[in-house]
Write an enzyme that holds these catalytic residues in place. Sequence first.
Site, short mmCIF file in Angstrom:
data_model
loop_
_atom_site.label_atom_id
_atom_site.label_comp_id
_atom_site.label_asym_id
_atom_site.label_seq_id
_atom_site.Cartn_x
_atom_site.Cartn_y
_atom_site.Cartn_z
CE LYS A 1 -40.20 9.63 18.60
NZ LYS A 1 -39.48 9.26 19.83
CG HIS B 1 -39.33 14.44 17.86
ND1 HIS B 1 -38.03 14.34 18.85
CD2 HIS B 1 -38.96 15.75 17.33
CE1 HIS B 1 -37.10 15.38 18.39
NE2 HIS B 1 -37.74 16.24 17.73
CE1 TYR C 1 -34.69 11.27 18.20
CE2 TYR C 1 -35.50 9.81 16.32
CZ TYR C 1 -35.64 10.66 17.32
OH TYR C 1 -37.01 10.69 17.96
CG PHE D 1 -31.24 4.70 23.12
CD1 PHE D 1 -31.62 5.55 22.05
CD2 PHE D 1 -30.77 5.04 24.33
CE1 PHE D 1 -31.69 6.95 22.45
CE2 PHE D 1 -30.65 6.40 24.84
CZ PHE D 1 -31.34 7.47 23.68
CB THR E 1 -38.39 10.17 27.36
OG1 THR E 1 -37.89 11.57 27.07
CG2 THR E 1 -38.09 9.38 26.26
NE ARG F 1 -42.80 10.94 23.76
CZ ARG F 1 -41.68 11.54 24.00
NH1 ARG F 1 -41.47 12.43 25.26
NH2 ARG F 1 -40.96 11.76 22.96
NE ARG G 1 -39.30 18.35 25.33
CZ ARG G 1 -38.38 17.20 25.25
NH1 ARG G 1 -38.40 16.69 23.96
NH2 ARG G 1 -37.72 16.75 26.15
CD GLU H 1 -35.48 18.44 16.41
OE1 GLU H 1 -34.90 17.79 17.00
OE2 GLU H 1 -36.71 18.79 16.70
CG ASN I 1 -41.42 7.91 22.95
OD1 ASN I 1 -41.12 8.01 21.55
ND2 ASN I 1 -40.16 8.51 23.69
P1 DAT Z 1 -37.61 12.88 24.29
O1 DAT Z 1 -38.00 12.28 22.88
O2 DAT Z 1 -38.46 12.87 25.17
O3 DAT Z 1 -36.76 14.24 23.85
P2 DAT Z 1 -34.62 11.89 24.06
O4 DAT Z 1 -34.30 13.22 23.40
O5 DAT Z 1 -34.04 11.71 25.42
O6 DAT Z 1 -36.13 11.87 24.54
O7 DAT Z 1 -34.51 10.59 23.29
C1 DAT Z 1 -35.06 10.59 21.86
C2 DAT Z 1 -35.68 9.36 21.61
O8 DAT Z 1 -34.53 8.41 21.79
C3 DAT Z 1 -36.75 9.03 22.49
O9 DAT Z 1 -37.90 9.90 22.44
C4 DAT Z 1 -37.02 7.62 22.55
C5 DAT Z 1 -35.43 7.15 22.34
N1 DAT Z 1 -34.86 6.65 23.74
C6 DAT Z 1 -34.46 7.57 24.48
N2 DAT Z 1 -33.98 6.86 25.77
C7 DAT Z 1 -34.09 5.63 25.37
C8 DAT Z 1 -33.76 4.53 26.41
N3 DAT Z 1 -33.08 4.50 27.37
N4 DAT Z 1 -34.12 3.26 25.49
C9 DAT Z 1 -34.51 3.34 24.30
N5 DAT Z 1 -35.01 4.16 23.62
C10 DAT Z 1 -34.56 5.50 24.12
MG MG Z 2 -35.36 14.62 22.42
#
Ligand code: DAT
Ligand code: MG
Length: 151
Positions: free
Chosen positions: A12, A118, A52, A60, A94, A105, A88, A129, A115
């Site tokens: 990212k 991805h 996304y 968010f 996350t 991370r 992963r 993707e 973080n």
């Molecule tokens: P991951 O990237 O671990 O698969 P995710 O798919 O739940 O996590 O979420 C996608 C992205 O969205 C994550 O990398 C960062 C952002 N994100 C997730 N939960 C969040 C939150 N509570 N506040 C802010 N950003 C968030």
């Molecule tokens: Mg995800």
Amino acid sequence: MGDMETTFVMIKPDGVQRGLVSDIIGRFENKGLRLVGLRQLKPSHELAETHYAVHSERPFYSGLIEFITSGPVVAMAWTGIGAITVARNLIGPTDGKEAPPGTIRGDFSMDIGHNVIHGSDGPETARFELELWFPDGLVDWVRDTEIHIYE
Ligand code: DAT
Ligand code: MG
């Protein structure tokens, strides 16, 4: 032995700005995964929103789109046995504050949004993707070292 899979991984904007690209690519290479796609680009809003889309109703979401489109990302495709889960596990949970040391991370992030990286969360997501970020396809090759990496 599991299936040969390909997963989508993206460094990212925070990871690129912080100069973590070589360290992160090195971890995937050292693990034994095969790099089959690599692109640096500044994602358009459309690309970020499609990537996304599953989070479009989350509070968010708009901040996430702003962040992902704020600067260049490094998009990658990695192949290996069980590559989706392997990636992963290298990436970690996350929220960087909770991610264990040794994960990307866990070693580099203090935040749930910023973080660093991805990774696709399953086979269907990976297919979606990879097609989205690598519409021209991937590189068909085999690492000579795979005869040593796998039994
Ligand atoms: P991951 O990237 O671990 O698969 P995710 O798919 O739940 O996590 O979420 C996608 C992205 O969205 C994550 O990398 C960062 C952002 N994100 C997730 N939960 C969040 C939150 N509570 N506040 C802010 N950003 C968030
Ligand atoms: Mg995800």
